[in-house]
Scaffold this active site. Sequence first.
Site, PDB file in Angstrom:
ATOM      1  N   LYS A 162      19.451  -0.144 -16.843  1.00  0.00           N
ATOM      2  CA  LYS A 162      19.440   0.135 -15.403  1.00  0.00           C
ATOM      3  C   LYS A 162      18.212   0.979 -15.083  1.00  0.00           C
ATOM      4  O   LYS A 162      17.988   2.036 -15.693  1.00  0.00           O
ATOM      5  CB  LYS A 162      20.723   0.895 -15.063  1.00  0.00           C
ATOM      6  CG  LYS A 162      21.205   0.681 -13.660  1.00  0.00           C
ATOM      7  CD  LYS A 162      22.592   1.267 -13.556  1.00  0.00           C
ATOM      8  CE  LYS A 162      23.085   1.284 -12.141  1.00  0.00           C
ATOM      9  NZ  LYS A 162      24.257   2.124 -11.997  1.00  0.00           N
TER      10      LYS A 162
HETATM   11  C1  E4P Z   1      26.466   1.965  -9.647  1.00  0.00           C
HETATM   12  O1  E4P Z   1      25.737   1.125 -10.071  1.00  0.00           O
HETATM   13  C2  E4P Z   1      26.016   3.046  -8.757  1.00  0.00           C
HETATM   14  O2  E4P Z   1      25.226   3.954  -9.455  1.00  0.00           O
HETATM   15  C3  E4P Z   1      27.201   3.720  -8.133  1.00  0.00           C
HETATM   16  O3  E4P Z   1      28.053   2.710  -7.627  1.00  0.00           O
HETATM   17  C4  E4P Z   1      26.846   4.712  -7.052  1.00  0.00           C
HETATM   18  O4  E4P Z   1      28.009   5.092  -6.350  1.00  0.00           O
HETATM   19  P1  E4P Z   1      28.057   6.354  -5.372  1.00  0.00           P
HETATM   20  O5  E4P Z   1      27.122   6.094  -4.221  1.00  0.00           O
HETATM   21  O6  E4P Z   1      29.477   6.428  -4.930  1.00  0.00           O
HETATM   22  O7  E4P Z   1      27.619   7.551  -6.175  1.00  0.00           O
END
Ligand code: E4P
Length: 246
Positions: A113
């Site tokens: 990622k």
């Molecule tokens: C996943 O890939 C993201 O990092 C995550 O869903 C972010 O979520 P949040 O905006 O609730 O922190």
Amino acid sequence: MPVMGQQNEAVRSQAIPLCKGIERKEDNMRFFIDTANVDEIREANDMGIIAGVTTNPSLIAKEGRDYATVLKEITDIVDGPISGEVKATTVDAEGMIKEGREIAALHKNMVVKIPMTAEGLKAIKTLSSEGIHTNCTLVFTANQALLAARAGATYVSPFLGRLDDISTPGYELIEEIAQIFENYPDIDTQIIAASVRSPLHVTQCAMAGADIATVPYKVIMQMIHHPLTDEGIVKFQKDYRAVFGD
Ligand code: E4P
């Protein structure tokens, strides 16, 4: 000249797996779980509803455990794409590429990622040319998604909830990206709707055409429950016991 839908169907029917656990675009919408908590992952996996896992630096920090150890444990639980993010403090392409190779080496299902920056795009380009799967994160516009796709990202992660937080409808972004990717069938990049905060978000992701919604454990549990289901179970138990006992 085939119409757009037929063209996409032809492309999809030729789709072949890139490697086990990480498929090319599918017609099915799938769920990933958005957590670094292995107990939650195990529980959701046992329910048979998740096809992969996403983590991020905040989720890993919340667990307070060694990053690589947590990722390895997750690979033992779920046989599907598992996103592990490069260190939040690594901002140069060279550093992200080095870490990305290390993350990919943990297990065949690992997906690296990488944040949406110019350096991140360079890292995505290099890693994907090496056959390493990537997930471009922190996507807030359709243009960012298009750039990530062109750099070779396997996945893009548009953040619904954080857009909603600033009074911008997050699901509209998913719709835009889905439409653009549909317009250009050569794009294999899959949309992971991220920053999902409620059951309503999940429905919106499905309506908008996300390939995947990555959903926190709490939201999965909220999706399962309905007051009428719970009430119905209590009534069935009461009626059954009245005649047959336990
Ligand atoms: C996943 O890939 C993201 O990092 C995550 O869903 C972010 O979520 P949040 O905006 O609730 O922190």
